[in-house]
Design an enzyme around this catalytic site. Structure first.
Site, PDB file in Angstrom:
ATOM      1  N   HIS A  17       0.839  -1.193   0.000  1.00 22.84           N
ATOM      2  CA  HIS A  17       0.000   0.000   0.000  1.00 22.84           C
ATOM      3  C   HIS A  17       0.876   1.247   0.000  1.00 22.84           C
ATOM      4  O   HIS A  17       2.080   1.170   0.216  1.00 22.84           O
ATOM      5  CB  HIS A  17      -1.006   0.009   1.156  1.00 22.84           C
ATOM      6  CG  HIS A  17      -0.399  -0.043   2.518  1.00 22.84           C
ATOM      7  ND1 HIS A  17       0.123  -1.198   3.070  1.00 22.84           N
ATOM      8  CD2 HIS A  17      -0.227   0.924   3.442  1.00 22.84           C
ATOM      9  CE1 HIS A  17       0.581  -0.937   4.276  1.00 22.84           C
ATOM     10  NE2 HIS A  17       0.388   0.343   4.532  1.00 22.84           N
ATOM     11  N   ASP A  24       6.371   4.382   4.633  1.00 21.81           N
ATOM     12  CA  ASP A  24       7.188   3.363   5.294  1.00 21.81           C
ATOM     13  C   ASP A  24       7.160   2.030   4.558  1.00 21.81           C
ATOM     14  O   ASP A  24       7.858   1.095   4.935  1.00 21.81           O
ATOM     15  CB  ASP A  24       6.781   3.195   6.760  1.00 21.81           C
ATOM     16  CG  ASP A  24       5.321   2.842   6.959  1.00 21.81           C
ATOM     17  OD1 ASP A  24       4.468   3.447   6.284  1.00 21.81           O
ATOM     18  OD2 ASP A  24       5.034   1.983   7.803  1.00 21.81           O
ATOM     19  N   HIS A  25       6.400   1.949   3.485  1.00 18.32           N
ATOM     20  CA  HIS A  25       6.354   0.736   2.666  1.00 18.32           C
ATOM     21  C   HIS A  25       6.931   0.956   1.268  1.00 18.32           C
ATOM     22  O   HIS A  25       7.135  -0.015   0.546  1.00 18.32           O
ATOM     23  CB  HIS A  25       4.913   0.237   2.547  1.00 18.32           C
ATOM     24  CG  HIS A  25       4.360  -0.237   3.845  1.00 18.32           C
ATOM     25  ND1 HIS A  25       4.292  -1.559   4.192  1.00 18.32           N
ATOM     26  CD2 HIS A  25       3.879   0.452   4.908  1.00 18.32           C
ATOM     27  CE1 HIS A  25       3.779  -1.667   5.411  1.00 18.32           C
ATOM     28  NE2 HIS A  25       3.522  -0.456   5.860  1.00 18.32           N
TER      29      HIS A  25
END
Length: 130
Positions: free
Chosen positions: A60, A64-65
């Protein structure tokens, strides 16, 4: 198959706990799930060879991804053979634009061949906890 958690610190990474990233070895190929900031450093501490990463999945659109993706593409390009199949990147709608803008802004030239597969009709990131 072999799995390694490279980071599980979500949006609060620390020197001992990186941002989100999981590596899966499938035969001679590596698949990464999420690539938060610091993924390049975490890769140097484990058995994953960046030139052997064939697929990246962004679950998503939270930073932080995904914020580690532009730099990781440069690292992958350093050791990946020119005739290697394109790196496949899967993620939510808008991922292609994120990559293009990030790489254009930084003037990045050395990249592996890659293809982006945007997944549509998935829940928006605002409905997913980080």
């Amino acid at each position: 198959m072999e799995v390694s958690i490279l980071g599980s610190g979500a949006c609060f990474p620390s020197p001992a706990r990186g941002a989100s990233c999981t590596a899966l070895r499938v035969r001679d190929s590596y698949w990464l799930f999420d690539v938060g900031e610091g993924t390049q450093v975490q890769l140097q501490r484990c058995w994953v060879r960046p030139s052997k990463i064939d697929k990246i999945f962004i679950t998503h659109a939270h930073g932080d991804h995904a914020f580690g993706l532009p730099g990781l593409l440069c690292l992958i390009a350093n050791g990946r053979p020119k005739n290697a199949p394109p790196l496949e990147i899967y993620g939510p709608h808008g991922l292609r634009a994120f990559i293009r803008v990030s790489l254009s802004f930084t003037g990045t030239r050395k990249l592996p061949a890659y293809v982006v597969h945007e997944l549509h009709q998935v829940p928006p990131s605002s409905s997913i906890a980080s």
